[in-house]
Write a protein that holds these residues in place. Structure first.
Motif, PDB file in Angstrom:
ATOM      1  N   GLY A  16      14.282   9.246   4.519  1.00  0.00           N
ATOM      2  CA  GLY A  16      15.210   8.386   4.144  1.00  0.00           C
ATOM      3  C   GLY A  16      16.634   9.070   4.276  1.00  0.00           C
ATOM      4  N   SER A  17      17.440   8.213   3.803  1.00  0.00           N
ATOM      5  CA  SER A  17      19.148   8.673   3.906  1.00  0.00           C
ATOM      6  C   SER A  17      19.765   8.261   2.543  1.00  0.00           C
ATOM      7  N   LEU A  18      20.725   9.191   2.255  1.00  0.00           N
ATOM      8  CA  LEU A  18      21.672   8.663   1.239  1.00  0.00           C
ATOM      9  C   LEU A  18      22.890   9.222   1.630  1.00  0.00           C
ATOM     10  N   ARG A  19      24.070   8.623   1.050  1.00  0.00           N
ATOM     11  CA  ARG A  19      25.413   8.906   1.280  1.00  0.00           C
ATOM     12  C   ARG A  19      26.190   9.010  -0.158  1.00  0.00           C
ATOM     13  N   ALA A  60      25.560  24.392   6.243  1.00  0.00           N
ATOM     14  CA  ALA A  60      24.608  25.313   6.119  1.00  0.00           C
ATOM     15  C   ALA A  60      23.313  24.996   6.970  1.00  0.00           C
ATOM     16  N   ASP A  61      22.688  26.224   7.371  1.00  0.00           N
ATOM     17  CA  ASP A  61      21.929  26.104   8.463  1.00  0.00           C
ATOM     18  C   ASP A  61      20.594  25.149   8.190  1.00  0.00           C
ATOM     19  N   SER A  62      20.296  25.070   7.014  1.00  0.00           N
ATOM     20  CA  SER A  62      19.192  24.119   6.536  1.00  0.00           C
ATOM     21  C   SER A  62      19.605  22.805   6.740  1.00  0.00           C
ATOM     22  N   VAL A  63      20.817  22.348   6.846  1.00  0.00           N
ATOM     23  CA  VAL A  63      21.064  20.913   6.988  1.00  0.00           C
ATOM     24  C   VAL A  63      21.808  20.465   8.323  1.00  0.00           C
ATOM     25  N   LYS A  64      21.973  21.662   9.059  1.00  0.00           N
ATOM     26  CA  LYS A  64      22.712  21.115  10.468  1.00  0.00           C
ATOM     27  C   LYS A  64      21.951  20.022  11.205  1.00  0.00           C
ATOM     28  N   GLY A  65      22.586  19.210  11.620  1.00  0.00           N
ATOM     29  CA  GLY A  65      21.945  18.259  12.421  1.00  0.00           C
ATOM     30  C   GLY A  65      21.411  16.835  11.684  1.00  0.00           C
ATOM     31  N   ARG A  66      21.196  17.209  10.229  1.00  0.00           N
ATOM     32  CA  ARG A  66      21.067  16.092   9.230  1.00  0.00           C
ATOM     33  C   ARG A  66      21.822  15.415   8.461  1.00  0.00           C
ATOM     34  N   LEU A  85      15.856  13.077   5.237  1.00  0.00           N
ATOM     35  CA  LEU A  85      15.841  13.897   3.765  1.00  0.00           C
ATOM     36  C   LEU A  85      14.423  14.412   3.690  1.00  0.00           C
ATOM     37  N   LYS A  86      14.368  15.620   3.371  1.00  0.00           N
ATOM     38  CA  LYS A  86      13.337  16.341   3.035  1.00  0.00           C
ATOM     39  C   LYS A  86      12.977  16.561   1.396  1.00  0.00           C
ATOM     40  N   PRO A  87      11.801  16.911   1.026  1.00  0.00           N
ATOM     41  CA  PRO A  87      11.611  17.220  -0.643  1.00  0.00           C
ATOM     42  C   PRO A  87      12.575  18.634  -0.931  1.00  0.00           C
TER      43      PRO A  87
END
Length: 111
Positions: A16-19, A60-66, A85-87
């Motif tokens: 899912g998504s959040l802003r 951060a590398d973990s969120v790039k592209g998302r 989004l991921k857990p």
């Protein structure tokens, strides 16, 4: 007096998504680099994304592209659009303009 008001957190399913939004007052917002940080339970607070006054961003590398950080200087507001989004994105998210910190907003991603 500096005031930061964060909003947009919540519970969402994986994928899912959040802003998130952060409205600042009492600072020269348009001249300030703003970051979003997050702190998972029992872990340290880490940088998620930053945006400089001219619009240059860093992730951060973990969120790039998302995730996407963007700002509206006319509204003294910075946003963090979070997709796919991921857990492991579960954390308290903090807005950080300059030397100031928001109160944090909880993001919980269920699997």
């Amino acid at each position: 007096q500096v005031q930061l008001v964060e909003s947009g957190g919540g519970l969402v399913q994986a994928g899912g998504s959040l802003r998130l939004s952060c409205v600042a007052s009492g600072i020269l917002f348009r001249f300030t680099t703003v970051g979003w940080y997050r702190q998972p339970p029992g872990k340290q607070r880490d940088m998620v994304a930053t945006i400089r006054p001219g619009g240059i961003t860093n992730y951060a590398d973990s969120v790039k592209g998302r995730f996407t950080i963007f700002r509206d200087n006319a509204k003294n507001t910075v946003y963090l659009e979070m997709n796919s989004l991921k857990p492991e994105d579960t954390a308290v998210y903090y807005c950080n303009p300059g030397a100031y910190w928001g109160q944090g907003t909880q993001v919980t991603v269920s699997s």
